[in-house]
Scaffold this motif. Structure first.
Motif, PDB file in Angstrom:
ATOM      1  N   TYR A  55     -33.577 -35.012  15.668  1.00 24.09           N
ATOM      2  CA  TYR A  55     -35.084 -34.552  14.462  1.00 24.09           C
ATOM      3  C   TYR A  55     -34.094 -33.140  14.433  1.00 24.09           C
ATOM      4  O   TYR A  55     -33.442 -32.063  15.396  1.00 24.09           O
ATOM      5  CB  TYR A  55     -36.310 -33.647  15.329  1.00 24.09           C
ATOM      6  CG  TYR A  55     -36.402 -34.918  15.412  1.00 24.09           C
ATOM      7  CD1 TYR A  55     -37.590 -36.611  14.189  1.00 24.09           C
ATOM      8  CD2 TYR A  55     -36.366 -35.922  16.760  1.00 24.09           C
ATOM      9  CE1 TYR A  55     -38.173 -37.224  14.862  1.00 24.09           C
ATOM     10  CE2 TYR A  55     -37.623 -37.511  16.720  1.00 24.09           C
ATOM     11  CZ  TYR A  55     -38.097 -37.663  15.656  1.00 24.09           C
ATOM     12  OH  TYR A  55     -38.311 -39.268  16.334  1.00 24.09           O
ATOM     13  N   LEU A 104     -41.700 -33.524  21.036  1.00 25.35           N
ATOM     14  CA  LEU A 104     -42.073 -35.289  19.916  1.00 25.35           C
ATOM     15  C   LEU A 104     -43.027 -35.437  19.215  1.00 25.35           C
ATOM     16  O   LEU A 104     -43.703 -35.036  17.977  1.00 25.35           O
ATOM     17  CB  LEU A 104     -41.223 -36.414  20.772  1.00 25.35           C
ATOM     18  CG  LEU A 104     -39.745 -36.208  20.708  1.00 25.35           C
ATOM     19  CD1 LEU A 104     -39.256 -37.908  21.096  1.00 25.35           C
ATOM     20  CD2 LEU A 104     -39.604 -35.804  19.676  1.00 25.35           C
ATOM     21  N   ILE A 107     -43.416 -32.515  16.794  1.00 28.05           N
ATOM     22  CA  ILE A 107     -42.775 -32.874  15.713  1.00 28.05           C
ATOM     23  C   ILE A 107     -43.055 -34.176  14.932  1.00 28.05           C
ATOM     24  O   ILE A 107     -43.607 -33.793  13.165  1.00 28.05           O
ATOM     25  CB  ILE A 107     -41.449 -33.409  15.940  1.00 28.05           C
ATOM     26  CG1 ILE A 107     -40.379 -31.788  16.111  1.00 28.05           C
ATOM     27  CG2 ILE A 107     -40.396 -33.719  14.613  1.00 28.05           C
ATOM     28  CD1 ILE A 107     -38.774 -32.164  17.480  1.00 28.05           C
ATOM     29  N   HIS A 108     -43.772 -35.139  15.335  1.00 30.60           N
ATOM     30  CA  HIS A 108     -43.969 -35.878  14.820  1.00 30.60           C
ATOM     31  C   HIS A 108     -45.912 -35.758  14.078  1.00 30.60           C
ATOM     32  O   HIS A 108     -45.826 -36.012  12.313  1.00 30.60           O
ATOM     33  CB  HIS A 108     -43.932 -37.405  15.265  1.00 30.60           C
ATOM     34  CG  HIS A 108     -43.153 -37.782  15.797  1.00 30.60           C
ATOM     35  ND1 HIS A 108     -43.316 -38.670  16.890  1.00 30.60           N
ATOM     36  CD2 HIS A 108     -42.217 -37.779  15.625  1.00 30.60           C
ATOM     37  CE1 HIS A 108     -41.958 -39.355  17.157  1.00 30.60           C
ATOM     38  NE2 HIS A 108     -40.940 -39.119  16.329  1.00 30.60           N
ATOM     39  N   LEU A 111     -43.826 -33.635  10.609  1.00 26.29           N
ATOM     40  CA  LEU A 111     -43.940 -34.843   9.815  1.00 26.29           C
ATOM     41  C   LEU A 111     -44.868 -35.737   9.377  1.00 26.29           C
ATOM     42  O   LEU A 111     -44.585 -35.727   7.973  1.00 26.29           O
ATOM     43  CB  LEU A 111     -42.808 -35.814  10.423  1.00 26.29           C
ATOM     44  CG  LEU A 111     -41.220 -35.485  11.048  1.00 26.29           C
ATOM     45  CD1 LEU A 111     -40.649 -36.451  11.568  1.00 26.29           C
ATOM     46  CD2 LEU A 111     -40.476 -34.673  10.037  1.00 26.29           C
TER      47      LEU A 111
END
Length: 286
Positions: A55, A104, A107-108, A111
């Motif tokens: 990522y 993560l 990060i998700h 997004l």
């Protein structure tokens, strides 16, 4: 590529990724982080033989930043001495995290953030939260407090459990001398690192024996044991029962909690099929 004022953070999920940054070479493996500062040239310097996953995130800093070079110890000491009214986030250019899951998740969320609310940009806050998480993870890996180090080691072992994990590999990845690691781990847990590793594997096996119909050999494999005979011997040593006896003794017990303890490192491909939670992820008291 060349960054025109923006930072880029790359989190490697599967490596190797070979990057040359201003004539310095970096090879990223799983859980490695690289922070590329503004006005930096970078490019790949070698091919990856297999597919890679990562990522990446670009952001601009709204505050004045100060890139610098220094050793880790003075930086950590400086952070400890700063007053709380002068908050700072300091990140090394290249480092590794013990468990990428929390990062993560953020990060998700970044997004999936929508622009439906014009007066607030959720991504700004989520990016700040991600940088703080990475900062805290890095600092905690180097704090002089031995108890915190042991907690970090336990988390690293849990996140990177495998059939071939050795003391030397653990020591290398947590940046400690192997003898020192063994000494402080024994001091704060009463167990060696390998005993703790074995305990985690047995917890996974116990769960699989109770809540699946897997053959014993498959349970051994999914519990990170290379040899089913070694698994049987170690399982009986820790529980007092053979795997078959354990399954027979406990398979009629009904458990109320339908969730799996996230501290038990069950293989992800079978995690969702399990509906039992062991007592805890800590070492048993004797």
């Amino acid at each position: 590529m060349f960054h025109k004022g923006d930072y880029e953070v790359i989190l490697c999920i599967k490596g190797p990724i070979h990057l040359a940054v201003e004539h310095k070479h970096f090879t990223l493996q799983r859980d490695d982080i690289i922070v590329l500062p503004p006005f930096t040239h970078f490019q790949g310097f070698d091919d990856s033989t297999e597919g890679v996953d990562f990522y990446w995130l670009h952001f601009f800093s709204r505050q004045q930043d100060h890139p610098f070079e220094d050793q880790i110890a003075p930086v950590i000491n400086s952070l400890k001495d700063h007053n709380s009214d002068r908050p700072e986030i300091i990140l090394p250019m290249f480092f590794r995290i013990a468990d990428e899951r929390q990062s993560l998740i953020l990060i998700h969320q970044i997004l999936s953030a929508q622009e439906s609310i014009s007066y607030i940009d959720e991504r700004d806050y989520l990016t700040t939260a991600l940088l703080i998480t990475l900062f805290k993870t890095w600092v905690n890996q180097h704090v002089p407090n031995e108890s915190a180090k042991v907690n970090y080691i336990k988390e690293w072992i849990r996140a990177n459990i495998s059939a071939t994990l050795t003391v030397s590999e653990i020591a290398d990845n947590v940046h400690l001398n192997a003898d020192y690691l063994t000494r402080i781990f024994k001091k704060y847990t009463g167990s060696t690192t390998l005993q703790y590793l074995n305990h985690l594997k047995i917890e996974v096996a116990s769960l699989l024996l109770i809540r699946t119909e897997m053959p014993i050999k498959q349970v051994a494999s999914e519990s990170y044991f290379n040899d089913s005979k070694v698994f049987t011997r170690k399982f009986k040593h820790e529980t007092g029962l053979s795997p078959t006896e354990y399954r027979t003794s406990y398979n009629i017990i009904h458990h109320n909690n339908p969730h799996v303890d996230p501290q038990i490192p069950i293989p992800k491909r079978i995690e969702d099929t399990i509906d039992y939670i062991p007592e805890n992820g800590d070492l048993p008291t004797k």
